[in-house]
Structures are given as structure tokens and as C-alpha cells.
Design an enzyme around this catalytic site. Structure first.
Site, mmCIF file in Angstrom:
data_model
loop_
_atom_site.group_PDB
_atom_site.id
_atom_site.type_symbol
_atom_site.label_atom_id
_atom_site.label_comp_id
_atom_site.label_asym_id
_atom_site.label_seq_id
_atom_site.Cartn_x
_atom_site.Cartn_y
_atom_site.Cartn_z
ATOM 1 N N LYS A 1 31.322 23.923 -6.891
ATOM 2 C CA LYS A 1 31.599 23.672 -5.473
ATOM 3 C C LYS A 1 32.795 24.480 -4.966
ATOM 4 O O LYS A 1 32.718 25.123 -3.918
ATOM 5 C CB LYS A 1 31.822 22.176 -5.275
ATOM 6 C CG LYS A 1 32.026 21.749 -3.840
ATOM 7 C CD LYS A 1 31.992 20.249 -3.701
ATOM 8 C CE LYS A 1 33.183 19.566 -4.348
ATOM 9 N NZ LYS A 1 33.036 19.256 -5.756
ATOM 10 N N THR B 1 34.097 27.164 -6.351
ATOM 11 C CA THR B 1 33.723 28.574 -6.453
ATOM 12 C C THR B 1 32.897 28.993 -5.241
ATOM 13 O O THR B 1 33.138 30.055 -4.647
ATOM 14 C CB THR B 1 32.910 28.807 -7.753
ATOM 15 O OG1 THR B 1 33.719 28.454 -8.868
ATOM 16 C CG2 THR B 1 32.476 30.254 -7.877
ATOM 17 N N ARG C 1 41.933 21.590 -1.965
ATOM 18 C CA ARG C 1 42.873 20.645 -2.561
ATOM 19 C C ARG C 1 43.623 21.308 -3.712
ATOM 20 O O ARG C 1 43.172 22.297 -4.276
ATOM 21 C CB ARG C 1 42.127 19.426 -3.108
ATOM 22 C CG ARG C 1 41.491 18.551 -2.041
ATOM 23 C CD ARG C 1 40.576 17.524 -2.663
ATOM 24 N NE ARG C 1 39.511 18.182 -3.404
ATOM 25 C CZ ARG C 1 38.854 17.617 -4.417
ATOM 26 N NH1 ARG C 1 39.162 16.398 -4.820
ATOM 27 N NH2 ARG C 1 37.894 18.281 -5.039
ATOM 28 N N LYS D 1 37.973 18.878 -17.450
ATOM 29 C CA LYS D 1 37.457 19.828 -16.469
ATOM 30 C C LYS D 1 38.031 21.231 -16.610
ATOM 31 O O LYS D 1 37.377 22.230 -16.372
ATOM 32 C CB LYS D 1 37.750 19.283 -15.066
ATOM 33 C CG LYS D 1 37.069 20.038 -13.937
ATOM 34 C CD LYS D 1 37.174 19.222 -12.655
ATOM 35 C CE LYS D 1 36.528 19.945 -11.492
ATOM 36 N NZ LYS D 1 37.419 20.860 -10.801
ATOM 37 N N ALA E 1 38.005 12.153 -5.350
ATOM 38 C CA ALA E 1 37.023 11.501 -4.477
ATOM 39 C C ALA E 1 36.373 10.282 -5.114
ATOM 40 O O ALA E 1 35.739 9.491 -4.424
ATOM 41 C CB ALA E 1 35.946 12.495 -4.060
ATOM 42 N N PHE F 1 33.774 15.968 -5.706
ATOM 43 C CA PHE F 1 32.595 15.422 -6.385
ATOM 44 C C PHE F 1 31.342 15.545 -5.505
ATOM 45 O O PHE F 1 31.240 16.434 -4.688
ATOM 46 C CB PHE F 1 32.849 13.996 -6.859
ATOM 47 C CG PHE F 1 33.860 13.904 -7.965
ATOM 48 C CD1 PHE F 1 33.703 14.661 -9.121
ATOM 49 C CD2 PHE F 1 34.982 13.102 -7.854
ATOM 50 C CE1 PHE F 1 34.641 14.598 -10.151
ATOM 51 C CE2 PHE F 1 35.918 13.035 -8.881
ATOM 52 C CZ PHE F 1 35.747 13.787 -10.024
ATOM 53 N N PHE G 1 22.872 31.091 -12.046
ATOM 54 C CA PHE G 1 23.138 31.361 -13.461
ATOM 55 C C PHE G 1 22.100 32.375 -13.935
ATOM 56 O O PHE G 1 20.969 32.413 -13.432
ATOM 57 C CB PHE G 1 23.027 30.076 -14.299
ATOM 58 C CG PHE G 1 24.245 29.202 -14.241
ATOM 59 C CD1 PHE G 1 25.097 29.101 -15.333
ATOM 60 C CD2 PHE G 1 24.541 28.465 -13.095
ATOM 61 C CE1 PHE G 1 26.232 28.287 -15.279
ATOM 62 C CE2 PHE G 1 25.669 27.656 -13.049
ATOM 63 C CZ PHE G 1 26.516 27.570 -14.143
ATOM 64 N N TRP H 1 30.112 33.884 -8.082
ATOM 65 C CA TRP H 1 30.823 33.834 -9.361
ATOM 66 C C TRP H 1 30.813 35.199 -10.025
ATOM 67 O O TRP H 1 31.825 35.651 -10.548
ATOM 68 C CB TRP H 1 30.165 32.791 -10.278
ATOM 69 C CG TRP H 1 30.857 32.629 -11.601
ATOM 70 C CD1 TRP H 1 31.905 31.802 -11.897
ATOM 71 C CD2 TRP H 1 30.552 33.336 -12.807
ATOM 72 N NE1 TRP H 1 32.283 31.947 -13.211
ATOM 73 C CE2 TRP H 1 31.469 32.885 -13.805
ATOM 74 C CE3 TRP H 1 29.617 34.299 -13.160
ATOM 75 C CZ2 TRP H 1 31.457 33.363 -15.106
ATOM 76 C CZ3 TRP H 1 29.596 34.784 -14.470
ATOM 77 C CH2 TRP H 1 30.517 34.312 -15.428
#
Length: 556
Positions: A71, A73, A94, A105, A273, A301, A382, A410
Site C-alpha cells: 500500500k 509503495t 504516516r 513487518k 489502524a 491496514f 509480482f 516497485w
């Protein structure tokens, strides 16, 4: 031979950053408008006076899985792509918490060629905002316990102290403690505990305050305990709000950094969140809208948590109206939601994908049919994704009237997100009839039920006896008309993290309801959610290191 990819930190360390003063000047800011923190970080000293009101784009996602969604990214890559198309754009993110950075994470500044820099600083101490928030929180705790020790003039019931200390680290050992031991001079013995800093009400207050004056008013309202008559005792009663605001005088100023491609970015505030409201600061978001034609922000999230709270709490208080919503998903994560084991996610599996797709479709339906906002699905690409898998996602989304864009930011930076950016630009020109999922004038139970049934698609809500009593008391004390902030697992629409996809025939269990009067909402704890996470068996911290030249490795 498989292509070798650099790690996120290796990519970030190779970036040639623009002087932060140049980044600020791109926004129309002057040197007097910012405070420099070295050559690549700065703080905005005051809200910009601008008649511009940029388009507000919210990036959210499906429920997170071990397969990852990307998210942040996507948020960064989308902004870079908009800028590459000639748009004046500002990102509002954030700040990462040290808890997940050293826990499961890893870093939280984007990934690949869609990152914000300096990545190491942002993921670690940054400009000290979280330390200031923790200090303000713990100052209030110290003043509370000192008041009791010095005679307890407010007649505080020591069995009903609700204010907890905090630390920005995953430390399960501190969830429940007994303090004040060691004799009369060391305080009054009592049960206590710690929350992670991002779950502190002070974090929520900082992120929802309009300015320093509003910050002080909100701090004054914080409920720390109840007296023997059952009346709330506040930070104002302890005369603590002034000193707390002093500790937060710099933390309230938004931080200015940049993406790898030099796009101006505010990184400010960082509530989770799942246990808080999950959005960056109102001050930063409004600054981004005042300084850019497009402001791209994210909520934490999945859309059932972050987006719901962004729309029902942040937008309600700040008077914001999003112009478009991006829902991020990956083929891998959707297959995981469909029951595919993690070690088989790289293989084509249309059956698992079809079983997992309802998770994405339910989030889309909520955005479109509950909040009445235009949205687009961004598939974070991906190399293992197949044409058949991508075609299936596009087919199912188009049945709901929603377009799908493949995001390759990405791997390719702004070049990989131009189709997504074009669709977002188109959506921003559409008129929308944004509505909240509930009316704040409704009863506490009706508001909780609205979120549970409309957003989670639960059959209803069950309340433990303690929660029923708390609701009755909070309503009597005048807190019944506040918005609702539900704390629940991020892994499922339900309050059971094992129910993946779009579960049916379940109910939400509420075990605790408390007031965050300064933030301006009621916190509703469901299932077994905790406000102090723990470290995993092999924490990310074990792989993080620094060499004799000061080069950091292992930070994602």
C-alpha cells in the site's frame, strides 16, 4: 538465470537526494517557512495560506496477509507517476513505529523504486516526534501518580485509573505490570500497564489537532481516571495540558522529505489502524492539499480499518472529502485469502484466486456503495503473476463497474504507475456523493452495529457484560455522540484473524469500550486485540546492523 534485485535499503542508499530546501521551494515554500533538520529533512513551521484545495486521493488495501500488499509503495509510486505526468503533487504518509520495524513487518517507507528517503532516518528516530509523544504521555502518567501520592485532592479511585504509560517498542512483558512497590516513598502500589506509543491517545490527538491551540484543548480533555463518585478526572484537572503541549511543540509540525524521484512528501504522525485511527495528521494532509493540485495519502491496514476510520473519523472532524480511492491488492495476497499456502503462492492457482477475490470485491463494494466514492483497483505486480490470474481479477472487478490498473512502481518507479495515475486523474473529475457509514448522533450501539454490519458484513454485535456497563456509563457522562474507533484484528473482516476472504455468518464481540475524549472518539475493543504487540520468534531486529562506516544493513 533469475534477475537479482537490490534490497530496499540498498536502493535508498544509492539515491541522490535533492536538497530539502529545493523540495520545499517546489511547493512554493520559502526558507523562513521551514526548519531544517540537516540537508534532507525539514519541518513545516506553520500551515500554508493558500486558496488552492488539491484533489484528495486515499490509498487503501485488502486485508493484509504474509504475502504483502504494498500500500505505501503504491501510494509513493502513484505520486511519482502523477508528477511524471506534469501534475503538482504532494504525498502525505504516516511515520513508521519502531515496534514493527524491529518486529515482523520491517521498514515502512515504501519499497523498491517507490520509497521515501532518507529511508533509514524515517524508519528509526526521524525527527523525534514519537519520542515527544511518548514523553507527553508519560508526563501525564507521572503527574497522575504524583497527585495520588501527594494526598489525592481529586479523590481519584485508584481502582479506576485508565491512563497507561507507553513505549514505542513491541514489548509484551509490559502489557500488565504492578508498580509503586518498595514502600511509602515510592508511590501507591497498583496494577498498571504499557501501550505501544502509536496506540496512545496523545498520538491520536496530535494527528487530529488543527493547530497548537486545538492541541491544548484536546489534551485538556483526556480522561485519566475516575473519582470515587464515578466522575471523570482529566488532564486539565491535573494542570498537565500546558506542559504536555510544550513537549509536543515541535512534534506537531509536519516533516518534509522526498521520494526517490524527488516528489515532496509529508511524513507525520503514525497511529496503527487496528488499535487506533490509522491516519497521518490532519495538519499534514491539509498542507498537502494547500500546496499541491493532488494530495496522495494512505490509511493503515485494510479498508475495513484504515479507510473506515479515515472516512468516518478523520474526514468528519477535518471536513475533508476524498475525490478518489485506490484499493491495492496483489495476486499473491488474494490467493492466500483463498486458502493457498504461503509456499505455493508463486504458482498459478485460479481456483484459490477465485476463492480469495471476494475479499477485494467486498472492500470495493464498501467504498462504492457505503461511502459512495469512485475507486480503482491497483494490482501491485509480482513477476510470478500470470496473464490468466490478472485477467480474472479484471473481469470480476469490471462486473462491479470498477477499473483495474497494473502497478509496477516497485520495479519501475514512476514509469510503472502511469496507467494507474491516468485512471486516478479521471476519477478525480467525477462528482461524488460522499457519505459516512453512520450518523454520529446515533446511539453508541447503533454506530457500532452500523460499522459491523455495513463494513465488516457481520450478522450483528455481542457485548460482554463489562462493555454493556461501560456504554451505559459513557452515555450518562455525555460521551455518547462521539464517533467510533473499533480496535480489531487487521487480518480479517471479522474479529477472528483466521476467518479469511469475505466471511459470512459471524458476529463481532465487544469486550471493552473506553473514551478518548481528547481525540474525540470512543475506542471499542473487539476479539482478543491488544494495544501492546509482542515480538515474533525471529524479530527483524536480529538482521539489522551497522558497520564501521555508519552504513546500516538489514532494514528491510
Amino acid at each position: 538465470m533469475a534477475k537479482k534485485y537490490l534490497s530496499d535499503i540498498e536502493i535508498a542508499q544509492k539515491c541522490k537526494k535533492r536538497p530539502i530546501l529545493d523540495v520545499a521551494k517546489e511547493l512554493g515554500l520559502k526558507e523562513k517557512d521551514i526548519e531544517l533538520y540537516g540537508n534532507d529533512k525539514a519541518k513545516l513551521t506553520k500551515q500554508p495560506k493558500s486558496k488552492r484545495k488539491g484533489k484528495l486521493i486515499l490509498v487503501t488495501a485488502i486485508n493484509p496477509t504474509p504475502a504483502g500488499e504494498g500500500k505505501t509503495t503504491t501510494t509513493i509510486g502513484l505520486a511519482d507517476s502523477l508528477r511524471a505526468l506534469g501534475k503538482k503533487v504532494v504525498v502525505a504518509l504516516r511515520e513508521p513505529s519502531l515496534g514493527p520495524v524491529f518486529g515482523v513487518k520491517g521498514g515502512a517507507a515504501g519499497g523498491g523504486y517507490a520509497q521515501v528517503v532518507p529511508m533509514e532516518d524515517i524508519n528509526l528516530h526521524f525527527t523525534g516526534d514519537f519520542h515527544a509523544i511518548g514523553a507527553a504521555n508519560n508526563l501525564l502518567a507521572a503527574m497522575l501518580d504524583n497527585h495520588i501520592h501527594q494526598g489525592n485532592a481529586l479523590d481519584i479511585d485508584t481502582r479506576r485509573i485508565v491512563w497507561r504509560r507507553c513505549v514505542d517498542m513491541n514489548d509484551r512483558q509490559l502489557r500488565f505490570v504492578v508498580d509503586g512497590l518498595g514502600g511509602k516513598t515510592n508511590g501507591v502500589p497498583r496494577e498498571d500497564g504499557f501501550d505501544i506509543t502509536v496506540a496512545s491517545e496523545i498520538m491520536a490527538i496530535l494527528c487530529l489537532a488543527d493547530d497548537i491551540s486545538d492541541l491544548k484543548k484536546r489534551l485538556a480533555k483526556v480522561v485519566v481516571a475516575y473519582n470515587r463518585k464515578g466522575e471523570p478526572v482529566t488532564a486539565k484537572d491535573l494542570h498537565a495540558e500546558g506542559a504536555m503541549a510544550v513537549l509536543l511543540k515541535d512534534a506537531i509540525k509536519p516533516n518534509i522529505v522526498q521520494t526517490l524521484e524527488g516528489t515532496p512528501t509529508f511524513v507525520h504522525g503514525g497511529p496503527f489502524a487496528n488499535i487506533a485511527h490509522g491516519c497521518n495528521s490532519v495538519i499534514a494532509t491539509k498542507a498537502a492539499m494547500a500546496l499541491g493540485d493532488y494530495a496522495v495519502t494512505e490509511a493503515g491496514f485494510g479498508a475495513d480499518l484504515g479507510a473506515e476510520k479515515f472516512l468516518d473519523i478523520k474526514c468528519r472532524y477535518a471536513g475533508l472529502k476524498p475525490n478518489a480511492v485506490v484499493v491495492v491488492a496483489t495476486v499473491r495476497a488474494l490467493k492466500h485469502n483463498g486458502g493457498c499456502p504461503k509456499d505455493a503462492l508463486n504458482k498459478e492457482n485460479l481456483e484459490a484466486l477465485e476463492k480469495g477475490l471476494p475479499n477485494l470485491l467486498q472492500h470495493i463494494s464498501n467504498i462504492k456503495d457505503v461511502y459512495h466514492l469512485p475507486c480503482v483497483v491497483a494490482i501491485n505486480a509480482f513477476v510470478t503473476d500470470t496473464k490468466k490470474e490478472l485477467a480474472l481479477i479484471e473481469k470480476k472487478c469490471k462486473e462491479l463497474g470498477i477499473n483495474v490498473a497494473l502497478s509496477e512502481v516497485w520495479e519501475k518507479g514512476s514509469k510503472g504507475g502511469k496507467e494507474l495515475a491516468k485512471e486516478v486523474i479521471r476519477l478525480c473529475e467525477e462528482k461524488n456523493k460522499f457519505t459516512f457509514s453512520y450518523d454520529e448522533k446515533d446511539s453508541i450501539e447503533d454506530k457500532i452495529n452500523a460499522i459491523a454490519t455495513k463494513i465488516y458484513h457481520a450478522d450483528g454485535v455481542d457485548y460482554l457484560p463489562a462493555a454493556k456497563k461501560q456504554i451505559k456509563e459513557l452515555d450518562k457522562l455525555g460521551y455518547g455522540k462521539l464517533p467510533i474507533c473499533i480496535a480489531k484484528t487487521q487480518y480479517s473482516f471479522s474479529d477472528n484473524q483466521n476467518l479469511l476472504g469475505a466471511p459470512k455468518d459471524f458476529r463481532i464481540t465487544v469486550r471493552n469500550v473506553k473514551v478518548s475524549a481528547g481525540a474525540g472518539f470512543l475506542v471499542v475493543l473487539t476479539g482478543d486485540i491488544m494495544t501492546m504487540p509482542g515480538l515474533p520468534k525471529v524479530p527483524a531486529a536480529e538482521k539489522i546492523d551497522i558497520d564501521e562506516n555508519g552504513i546500516i544493513t538489514g532494514l528491510f
